[in-house]
Design an enzyme around this catalytic site. Sequence first.
Site, PDB file in Angstrom:
ATOM      1  N   LEU A   1       0.845  -1.198   0.000  1.00 31.26           N
ATOM      2  CA  LEU A   1       0.000   0.000   0.000  1.00 31.26           C
ATOM      3  C   LEU A   1       0.881   1.250   0.000  1.00 31.26           C
ATOM      4  CD1 LEU A   1      -2.960  -0.897   2.359  1.00 31.26           C
ATOM      5  CD2 LEU A   1      -3.063  -0.317  -0.064  1.00 31.26           C
ATOM      6  N   HIS A   2       1.530   1.488  -1.129  1.00 26.09           N
ATOM      7  CA  HIS A   2       2.404   2.642  -1.292  1.00 26.09           C
ATOM      8  C   HIS A   2       2.000   3.405  -2.546  1.00 26.09           C
ATOM      9  CE1 HIS A   2       4.961   1.220   1.896  1.00 26.09           C
ATOM     10  NE2 HIS A   2       4.925   0.024   1.343  1.00 26.09           N
ATOM     11  N   ALA A   3       2.134   4.706  -2.516  1.00 22.87           N
ATOM     12  CA  ALA A   3       1.889   5.604  -3.656  1.00 22.87           C
ATOM     13  C   ALA A   3       0.574   5.316  -4.380  1.00 22.87           C
ATOM     14  CB  ALA A   3       3.077   5.598  -4.596  1.00 22.87           C
TER      15      ALA A   3
END
Length: 109
Positions: free
Chosen positions: A30-32
């Site tokens: 769950l990044h960018a």
Amino acid sequence: MRDWSRQPSEISKGNTMAERRVNVGWAEGLHARPASIFVRAATAAGVPMTIAKADGNPVNAASMLAVLGLGAQGGEEIVLSSDAEGADVALDRLAKLVAEGLEELPETV
């Protein structure tokens, strides 16, 4: 306008907490971009909810900074929770989005 900063249990006392446990389907976690997709879907769901790592503290699922702060990795288990009316349907949709690692918001979110 709802106060999304409060935990679901502070918003609607007396309801049963609905929860979904799911593994993050995005390889990068769950990044960018995946976090952005998730936060937009959580906001569009219309019910306050939290997200947490399986062993961590819950944070507001509609907050980009909070979701990024989790540092959830691909394949890691997360917990989506809410005790608001309509939470089961909203959590099912978000759980599917996370598990499948969708790159776009489906029309049903």
